[in-house]
Structure formats: structure tokens, C-alpha cells
Design a protein around this motif. Sequence first.
Motif, PDB file in Angstrom:
ATOM      1  N   HIS A  92       0.325  -1.233   0.266  1.00 50.64           N
ATOM      2  CA  HIS A  92       0.047   0.298  -0.298  1.00 50.64           C
ATOM      3  C   HIS A  92       0.909   1.315   0.208  1.00 50.64           C
ATOM      4  O   HIS A  92       1.513   1.737   0.753  1.00 50.64           O
ATOM      5  N   HIS A  94       1.660   5.375  -1.634  1.00 47.36           N
ATOM      6  CA  HIS A  94       0.595   6.367  -2.925  1.00 47.36           C
ATOM      7  C   HIS A  94       2.464   6.870  -3.992  1.00 47.36           C
ATOM      8  O   HIS A  94       2.801   7.630  -2.996  1.00 47.36           O
ATOM      9  N   LYS A 307      -9.660   1.144  -6.144  1.00 48.70           N
ATOM     10  CA  LYS A 307      -9.199   2.034  -4.839  1.00 48.70           C
ATOM     11  C   LYS A 307     -10.201   2.844  -4.997  1.00 48.70           C
ATOM     12  O   LYS A 307     -10.420   3.648  -5.161  1.00 48.70           O
ATOM     13  N   HIS A 390      -5.745  -0.736   5.176  1.00 49.92           N
ATOM     14  CA  HIS A 390      -5.951  -0.606   6.452  1.00 49.92           C
ATOM     15  C   HIS A 390      -6.837  -1.408   6.782  1.00 49.92           C
ATOM     16  O   HIS A 390      -6.440  -2.409   8.507  1.00 49.92           O
ATOM     17  N   ASP A 457       2.094   2.439   3.437  1.00 45.50           N
ATOM     18  CA  ASP A 457       0.737   3.398   3.249  1.00 45.50           C
ATOM     19  C   ASP A 457       1.380   4.795   3.275  1.00 45.50           C
ATOM     20  O   ASP A 457       0.945   6.210   3.262  1.00 45.50           O
TER      21      ASP A 457
HETATM   22 ZN   LIG Z   1      -3.189   4.766   1.641  1.00 39.22          ZN
END
Ligand SMILES: [Zn+2]
Length: 575
Positions: A92, A94, A307, A390, A457
Motif C-alpha cells: 500500500h 502512493h 481503489k 487498512h 502507506d
Molecule cells: Zn493510503
Amino acid sequence: MMARPALFAALAVLVTAPAASETAWADTLVDNVQGQTIGADGHVERFKAMVFDDAGVVKSLIHEGEKTPKKGFQYRIDGKGRIMLPGMIDAHVHVMGTGFAALTLDLSDTKSLSEALAKIADYAKAHPDRPWLLGGGWNQERWNLGRFPTAAELDAVVADRPVWLERADGHANWANSAALKAGAVTAATQAPAGGEIIRLADGTPAGVLVDNARPLIEKLVPPPTARDYDTAFALAQQDFYRRGLTAVADMGATMEDWQTFRRAGDANTLYVRIMVYGAGIDNTIRIGGPGPTPWLYADRLRLNGIKLLLDGALGSRGAWLKAPYHDRPETRGLPNFTQTQLGNLMSRAAMDNYQIAVHAIGDEANAVLLGAMEDLSQTYKGDRRWRIEHAQVIDAPDWPVAARVAKSVGLIASMQPIHQTSDRLMAEARLGPERLAGAYAWATAKANGASLAFGSDTPVERADPWAGFAAAISRIDENGQPAGGWQPQERVTRETALAAYTADAAYAGFAEKRFGRLAPGLRADFIFVDTDPMTATPSAIRQTKVLETWVGGGKVWDAATPEGGTQSAAPAPKR
Ligand SMILES: [Zn+2]
């Protein structure tokens, strides 16, 4: 014959005579290693050498007691007895967020105004062609300033172009005079409702704009160009492979992000494998059209799915809870969709065979999502591997639903171990004591049949699999807190943690037949590290140094020659 990266040739010893055996000319032998990978049976498999072919695909592992081939390969890499693991996978991230964060100026470590001004001056000098200087992380409290900084102070270091710097909390921005001028913010400007323009005694803007006053200038910041995207992408990718990550799942890509990945792939500068999830229905369909894309660039890029963002985060009390927040009883957070809307979006994606990944943090969000998954599993059958991103708080009655979804269509719990240690005190405040048992419940998720995929994340947290690995097996933070671990029953074994960062993270993206383990037929993505995660203490694992990172049989990072490492190209893929 493919082009080899310069560093590869430098380290590998050229062996002269090819022999007709199970190994072939142009194969590479890596030997003298303490190799560990997740095996086909899901358990740790140890090996002492590996052979991969000229397409960067593993041909064989050689185990203790087996004979290492003496000839029949063109290159030999001496592992020097080091620990060799499959490349880590962050399930996960970005990607572009990480890249743009690296591209802008970070003032979060500055301890005084003068230190910040010096850093801003250096940054301006290093980036003469940036039309605007952007960044953030400043906090006048940490500087012991007793007031906001001013435009005049910024002007003293950068006067030739606008400077626009966000405060650490994201609620205020600091501008120089060029930025104020660009936004036409003068003594006569009224602050919009919900905003404030900090002013000097004579009424002229002092340099800081708060909340809703910020768009006066923010709207003039030029959007990033394609070149900015490329630069940011290169920085993100470096951040990944230096930490030993050879693949990531990108959560919430736009068309611009996708085009950036494609440009890198076309230029053969796409080193790290990216499993892409489009941001919502519109982006996903714009990128993929009627369904997921094929694997591109020799398994380096694929649009897997969609997503969706069901709720917010615990910290800002946006996570959707069943009962009110312990520290703010008038709210239980807010969903972005009703259950019906969520079901409709998921149904549209499932119909086109997009894999579904839904951000769900609060226990109500997770309950609603699991309910929607169970409903849809009646219609959309087969191996779907629906992902909860999450899965931070799950209420006890919802675990059986998770177990049923896991059994019928496959369920991935995509969780970030480092969030548990970073969030611990905040989560206790938000949730109160009763709900903690279902928070960051990795072991319970696994026990209910969900497949764990671990990640960071980033840029919310550093893309550091070693800090995550340490948290996963200990539930203890970098300061050793709390003793014995927080809710220690939710720790996982080292083997589970390794799988969640490699084989199972690949499985979570339908990539398990391509990479994630070291096994014949899979891509030769591997790393050399200085610490054995199977035996070292959590604090030693946290300090792991990645010595080399190889993707598809090509070296993309070498700690011994960091400059050369970042310049060497991945081998041109043959298939
Ligand atoms: Zn995220």
C-alpha cells in the motif's frame, strides 16, 4: 544478447566455457549466500545458491546438501556469505505522493527560523528553474518564535519568485511577497469566511494565510508538468529500491500517474514493479477501459483494479465508527458513501473484473464493507481477492463475515504494521479501552482466513519495510514502547511477516505466478541485507541495511556505490 548494466558486469565474474547441462550460456549463478524465501508451501525455504536466466527469471535454487554447478553459466555473483531475501513488496503506497513529497522542501526537522531560512535559501539555489518554491512542515512553536514568520523574512532569502510553504498541521501557509503579489493579497483584501490573513500593525498582509484564506494563493500554484511527474517518480522509485522494495501496490492512481509509469516503462527506467489501483471508477476506467490491463514491461506494470475510499482516518476523526468517538462523543465519523452507493460502485468494478480495494478504517466502515462484499459474492464468484485497505478497527461480530468472504471469493487484509506503533496513543484516545481488541488485529485477520499483505502507506509513513517488519513481530515502537508489546496477542510470526511483505503481498495483487518468491519460473527479484529478519531482535531488524537490490536479474541499487547504483539500468526485458 541483452545489454547488462555496468555494475552487473563489474561484480560478476565472467566464466569462459559454457557447457551443455541443465544450465545454459548466459545464465547467472549467485552462490555463497544465506538465502531465505517463502517456499511453495508457505514456509521459509533456505538455499545457498540460485541460478537465473538472461531474461531475469529464476531457473533453480540450490539447497544445503545439493551440488552447486561448477560450470554452464556465463556470470557468477559471489554472495560473500551475505543474507539474500526476495525483494520486499509494499502492498500500500502512493507512488506519486511519495515522489512529490520528496520533490518539495521539507522543513519538519528545522529547530529555528534561521535554520529554516538557511534551508530555504539552499533549496532555492539548488532549484533555479522552479517557478514556484513549494514545501511545508514548518512549525513556529518548534522554533520558539512566539509569533508567525513573515513575508519579509522569506524575502530576505528568496525574492525572485513566489515561495509557498505549508505549516506542519496543514492549516496555514507562509508566503513571501512575490506569492502575496501573485495572489493579489493586499491590505484591502478581505479574508474569506473561515479564513484569516495575518496582518502587520498597518494592515498589510504579514505573510501567513490561515485555512480558507489559503486558496487566494494556492489556486495560482502551477500544476506539475509532465517533467515534474517524471522527476518525482524517479525520486519515489529510488526511495523504494534503496529500502529493498522491488514491487509496490499503488493505491489510487490518476491518469497522469499512469502516464508517468508508462513513460518510465517506455524509457526502460521503470525498475520497481507497480501493481496499480485506479482512484475511483472514473480514473480506473479511463486507464483500463473494459478491464484490467495486461502485465506490461516484463511484469513491471499492471492496472489491477480500483481503489475506493469509504471513510477517513482515526486521527482527524474521519473514520466511521459504530459508536461515538471516546474523545468526542458528538461524532462517530463520516462515510464517503452509503452502503448502497458503495455496493453499486463495487458491483460496477467487479462486473469488469477489476480487483476491488476499499479503504476502511472505522469498525462501522469495515462492517459495511464486509456486508457489501458478502452480498456481492453471491453474484461475482470465483477468485476475486477483494482487499480491505487498512482494516484498522474490526468489531468482533464482523469477523465471521470476514471469514465467509475469505472462503467464498478471497479476502486480503492490506494492513500497515507501522500504523499500530505510530497511532497507539491516538487510537487509545479515539477508541477508548473497549474497542482496542479489534484494532490493528493482524493475527485475528489471518486466523479468520484473510491473507495478510503488509505495507507502509507512504508518504504517510516512510516506505520502510524493516520498521514495519519489527512492529509486526513485536507491537513495540522504535523507543521500545510499550514493554511486552501493545495488544501483543495480535503479533505475527517472523514467517508470517516475511510472507506478508513478499509472497502474500504479490498474491494480494494477482502476481504470485510472476514474483514475490524466489522459485523456478518467477522473476529474480532479490536483495542482500546485513541483518537476518528470521533471528535478529526487532530493534536490529529496524536498523537493517540493504546492501544491494536486484529486479529481474538486474542490479538497481548498490549501497557500496550509491551513485552508480542509481544510474545503472535494469536489463532490457526479453519477455
Ligand atoms: Zn493510503
